[in-house]
Each structure stands twice: as C-alpha cells, then as structure tokens.
Write an enzyme that holds these catalytic residues in place. Structure first.
Site, PDB file in Angstrom:
ATOM      1  N   ARG A 181      -8.890  15.355   6.296  1.00  0.00           N
ATOM      2  CA  ARG A 181      -7.529  15.890   6.411  1.00  0.00           C
ATOM      3  C   ARG A 181      -6.791  15.789   5.077  1.00  0.00           C
ATOM      4  NH1 ARG A 181      -5.584  12.346  10.988  1.00  0.00           N
ATOM      5  NH2 ARG A 181      -3.627  13.457  10.801  1.00  0.00           N
ATOM      6  N   LYS A 231       5.977  12.146   8.249  1.00  0.00           N
ATOM      7  CA  LYS A 231       6.757  13.323   8.655  1.00  0.00           C
ATOM      8  C   LYS A 231       7.271  13.178  10.094  1.00  0.00           C
ATOM      9  CE  LYS A 231       3.287  16.122   7.953  1.00  0.00           C
ATOM     10  NZ  LYS A 231       2.296  15.115   7.533  1.00  0.00           N
ATOM     11  N   ARG A 264      -5.062   8.234  17.900  1.00  0.00           N
ATOM     12  CA  ARG A 264      -5.485   9.630  17.788  1.00  0.00           C
ATOM     13  C   ARG A 264      -6.943   9.710  17.369  1.00  0.00           C
ATOM     14  NH1 ARG A 264      -0.991  12.976  14.453  1.00  0.00           N
ATOM     15  NH2 ARG A 264      -2.900  13.932  13.649  1.00  0.00           N
ATOM     16  N   ARG A 292      -1.876   3.544  13.183  1.00  0.00           N
ATOM     17  CA  ARG A 292      -0.993   4.469  13.908  1.00  0.00           C
ATOM     18  C   ARG A 292      -1.341   4.487  15.401  1.00  0.00           C
ATOM     19  NH1 ARG A 292       0.360  10.538  12.093  1.00  0.00           N
ATOM     20  NH2 ARG A 292      -1.893  10.818  11.955  1.00  0.00           N
ATOM     21  N   ARG A 336       1.540  24.828   6.741  1.00  0.00           N
ATOM     22  CA  ARG A 336       0.503  24.042   6.074  1.00  0.00           C
ATOM     23  C   ARG A 336      -0.357  24.907   5.156  1.00  0.00           C
ATOM     24  NH1 ARG A 336       0.153  19.774  10.253  1.00  0.00           N
ATOM     25  NH2 ARG A 336      -1.232  18.105   9.618  1.00  0.00           N
TER      26      ARG A 336
HETATM   27  P1  ADP Z   1       2.743  12.154   9.736  1.00  0.00           P
HETATM   28  O1  ADP Z   1       3.583  12.748  10.834  1.00  0.00           O
HETATM   29  O2  ADP Z   1       3.191  12.553   8.374  1.00  0.00           O
HETATM   30  O3  ADP Z   1       1.266  12.370   9.937  1.00  0.00           O
HETATM   31  P2  ADP Z   1       3.589   9.597  10.886  1.00  0.00           P
HETATM   32  O4  ADP Z   1       5.075   9.717  10.924  1.00  0.00           O
HETATM   33  O5  ADP Z   1       2.868   9.683  12.189  1.00  0.00           O
HETATM   34  O6  ADP Z   1       2.951  10.573   9.791  1.00  0.00           O
HETATM   35  O7  ADP Z   1       3.272   8.185  10.176  1.00  0.00           O
HETATM   36  C1  ADP Z   1       1.914   7.753  10.006  1.00  0.00           C
HETATM   37  C2  ADP Z   1       1.819   6.253  10.324  1.00  0.00           C
HETATM   38  O8  ADP Z   1       2.515   5.524   9.318  1.00  0.00           O
HETATM   39  C3  ADP Z   1       2.450   5.858  11.656  1.00  0.00           C
HETATM   40  O9  ADP Z   1       1.708   4.782  12.182  1.00  0.00           O
HETATM   41  C4  ADP Z   1       3.863   5.431  11.258  1.00  0.00           C
HETATM   42  O10 ADP Z   1       4.421   4.477  12.171  1.00  0.00           O
HETATM   43  C5  ADP Z   1       3.606   4.797   9.897  1.00  0.00           C
HETATM   44  N1  ADP Z   1       4.723   4.967   8.953  1.00  0.00           N
HETATM   45  C6  ADP Z   1       5.549   6.044   8.812  1.00  0.00           C
HETATM   46  N2  ADP Z   1       6.432   5.849   7.809  1.00  0.00           N
HETATM   47  C7  ADP Z   1       6.140   4.629   7.295  1.00  0.00           C
HETATM   48  C8  ADP Z   1       6.687   3.846   6.217  1.00  0.00           C
HETATM   49  N3  ADP Z   1       7.703   4.304   5.472  1.00  0.00           N
HETATM   50  N4  ADP Z   1       6.135   2.629   5.963  1.00  0.00           N
HETATM   51  C9  ADP Z   1       5.093   2.179   6.707  1.00  0.00           C
HETATM   52  N5  ADP Z   1       4.534   2.853   7.721  1.00  0.00           N
HETATM   53  C10 ADP Z   1       5.049   4.060   8.026  1.00  0.00           C
HETATM   54  P1  AMP Z   2      -0.583  16.594  12.692  1.00  0.00           P
HETATM   55  O1  AMP Z   2      -0.194  16.074  14.041  1.00  0.00           O
HETATM   56  O2  AMP Z   2       0.528  17.321  12.002  1.00  0.00           O
HETATM   57  O3  AMP Z   2      -1.221  15.532  11.843  1.00  0.00           O
HETATM   58  O4  AMP Z   2      -1.707  17.697  12.954  1.00  0.00           O
HETATM   59  C1  AMP Z   2      -2.926  17.344  13.576  1.00  0.00           C
HETATM   60  C2  AMP Z   2      -3.907  18.500  13.454  1.00  0.00           C
HETATM   61  O5  AMP Z   2      -3.385  19.658  14.133  1.00  0.00           O
HETATM   62  C3  AMP Z   2      -4.212  18.981  12.038  1.00  0.00           C
HETATM   63  O6  AMP Z   2      -5.221  18.207  11.390  1.00  0.00           O
HETATM   64  C4  AMP Z   2      -4.669  20.415  12.317  1.00  0.00           C
HETATM   65  O7  AMP Z   2      -5.988  20.443  12.844  1.00  0.00           O
HETATM   66  C5  AMP Z   2      -3.722  20.845  13.438  1.00  0.00           C
HETATM   67  N1  AMP Z   2      -2.484  21.440  12.913  1.00  0.00           N
HETATM   68  C6  AMP Z   2      -1.220  20.970  13.090  1.00  0.00           C
HETATM   69  N2  AMP Z   2      -0.333  21.763  12.485  1.00  0.00           N
HETATM   70  C7  AMP Z   2      -1.053  22.742  11.875  1.00  0.00           C
HETATM   71  C8  AMP Z   2      -0.701  23.850  11.050  1.00  0.00           C
HETATM   72  N3  AMP Z   2       0.568  24.113  10.717  1.00  0.00           N
HETATM   73  N4  AMP Z   2      -1.701  24.640  10.594  1.00  0.00           N
HETATM   74  C9  AMP Z   2      -2.978  24.409  10.927  1.00  0.00           C
HETATM   75  N5  AMP Z   2      -3.383  23.372  11.681  1.00  0.00           N
HETATM   76  C10 AMP Z   2      -2.427  22.542  12.160  1.00  0.00           C
END
Ligand code: ADP
Ligand code: AMP
Length: 212
Positions: free
Chosen positions: A167, A13, A156, A123, A88
């Site tokens: 999660r 995302k 992270r 990541r 969420r």
């Molecule tokens: P989210 O915001 O949904 O938690 P991220 O955008 O941070 O996910 O992506 C999670 C991890 O996967 C990051 O390390 C990112 O660089 C990697 N990633 C994202 N999209 C892809 C993809 N299409 N193929 C491989 N790795 C990806």
């Molecule tokens: P993310 O960066 O989107 O993976 O979010 C990291 C963490 O932040 C999640 O595991 C939750 O603990 C908190 N968080 C982020 N967005 C939300 C949301 N919309 N509702 C509740 N918790 C959230």
C-alpha cells in the site's frame, strides 16, 4: 467547507477526518469505509473491490468515481464534506474537478514510511462504524469496543506488514503526485502527521483557518 485529506495509508486521515468533521459539523466520506461496508454486505461493488483491497492494490477508478459522485449527491453534503482516502489517482482528482467540485483546501498529512509500518500493527477499527483506534496511541475507553457506537473493534486484513508495504508503494507511485496537482491549483497545505493526534488536529484547523 470542502476538504480533502491526503496522505499515506496510516498517516492519520481517518482519525483526523472524524475529529475535524465533528468540529465543523460536516460529514466525512471515506471510500475505504464505504468499500469495507460493501464487502460486508456482499454487494456487487464489494465483490468487485475485495481482491484489490486484500492485496493492497487500488480499486479501479470507475468504481471509486461512481461511489463518490453518488455520495456527494446526498443532502448532508450540501454544507460541505471531508474526503478521506479519495482521490488517490490523477484520474480520480480529474473526475472531481470535471464534476465541478469546488475545494477549499487539500491537507496532506506528512509522515515517514518507517513510522507508518509501526502504526499499522496497532490499528484497530470499528467493524460497525469504521472509527479508527490504536492500541497505545489512541486506545478505546473499553478494550475491543468502539467509543462511538459500541461496535466490535477488529484488525484490518490489509494491515499485515506485507500488505502495508504494497500500500505504501502504491501511495508513492499513484497518489503522491496529487500533491503537485493541488499545489498547482493553490490548494495544498502540508501538516506534520508525526506528532500527537491533538497537535495534528490543531495544525489542520489552523491550516484551514478554523478556530479550535
Ligand atoms: P489513515 O486513515 O490515514 O489510514 P488512521 O487515521 O486509521 O490512518 O491512523 C492509522 C493508525 O495510527 C491508527 O491506529 C490511529 O489510531 C493511529 N494514529 C493516527 N494518528 C496518530 C498520531 N498522530 N500519532 C500516533 N498514532 C496515530
Ligand atoms: P483506506 O481505508 O483508505 O486505507 O483504503 C483501504 C483500501 O480501499 C485501499 O488499499 C484500496 O484498496 C481501497 N480504496 C480506498 N479508497 C480508494 C480510492 N480512492 N481509490 C482506489 N482504491 C481505494
């Protein structure tokens, strides 16, 4: 263009939100990034959120709804925005609707849990601007340094395997139902998240009717 990106943690995302925001010239609103910034600055919101986030649990709805309504009221959201990581839960989705938020499209980035577990170990995120990288799939130009702002890249705390499992469980229990919520309103499109980043971007742009 008001968009929501739905999907499990690690679905891509944040990565897609940044790419699409650049293309559409609208801001990305990532509640995760806002909360991590609040923790770094030890604000009252950050202090409230930290324990939930460290355990991989959701931060309470009232905190999130407050953050989002404040952010959406800012001027740069007038032309549109991408919501990344919010809503969420059903109450969060309902709150957006009750606040009169008009959505053009809700894109669910689809991916299997097994792929996500592998992604999370690689990541790295920018400690300054929150940009997301991967050590092999999307490495920064210089190791450990953000392409966009030269901030330091860090792992992270909630990307350790045990917390990732929590999660994912929370996603399936609380967030996945939002696909139904938006499908019933005719807003949902599904995009394959298990393909190269550029291919997923292409599919999202096509789904929302934007020329790449
Ligand atoms: P989210 O915001 O949904 O938690 P991220 O955008 O941070 O996910 O992506 C999670 C991890 O996967 C990051 O390390 C990112 O660089 C990697 N990633 C994202 N999209 C892809 C993809 N299409 N193929 C491989 N790795 C990806
Ligand atoms: P993310 O960066 O989107 O993976 O979010 C990291 C963490 O932040 C999640 O595991 C939750 O603990 C908190 N968080 C982020 N967005 C939300 C949301 N919309 N509702 C509740 N918790 C959230």
């Amino acid at each position: 263009m008001n968009l929501i990106l739905l999907g499990a943690p690690g679905a891509g995302k944040g990565t897609q939100a940044e790419l699409i925001a650049k293309q559409l010239q609208i801001p990305t609103i990532s509640t995760g990034n806002i909360l991590r910034e609040a923790i770094k600055n030890q604000t009252p919101t950050g202090l409230k959120a930290k324990d939930f986030m460290d355990k991989g649990m959701l931060v309470p709805d009232d905190v999130i709804i407050g953050i989002v309504s404040e952010r959406l009221a800012q001027d740069d959201c007038k032309k549109g925005y991408i919501l990344d990581g919010v809503p969420r839960t059903a109450p969060q989705a309902q709150a957006l609707q009750d606040n009169g938020i008009e959505l053009d499209c809700v894109v669910s980035i689809e991916i299997d849990d097994a792929v996500i577990a592998r992604r999370m170990t690689g990541r790295r995120v920018c400690s300054a601007c929150g940009a997301s990288y991967h050590i092999t799939a999307n490495p920064p130009k210089a190791q450990g340094i953000c392409n966009a702002c030269s901030g330091e890249l860090v792992t992270r705390k909630d990307d350790v395997p045990e917390t990732v499992q929590n999660r994912l469980a929370v996603y399936h229990a609380e967030t996945e139902v939002l696909k139904d919520f938006y499908a019933k309103r005719g807003k949902l499109v599904l995009v394959n998240g298990d393909q190269p980043i550029a291919d997923a971007t292409r599919d999202i742009l096509a789904a929302i009717g934007v020329q790449p």
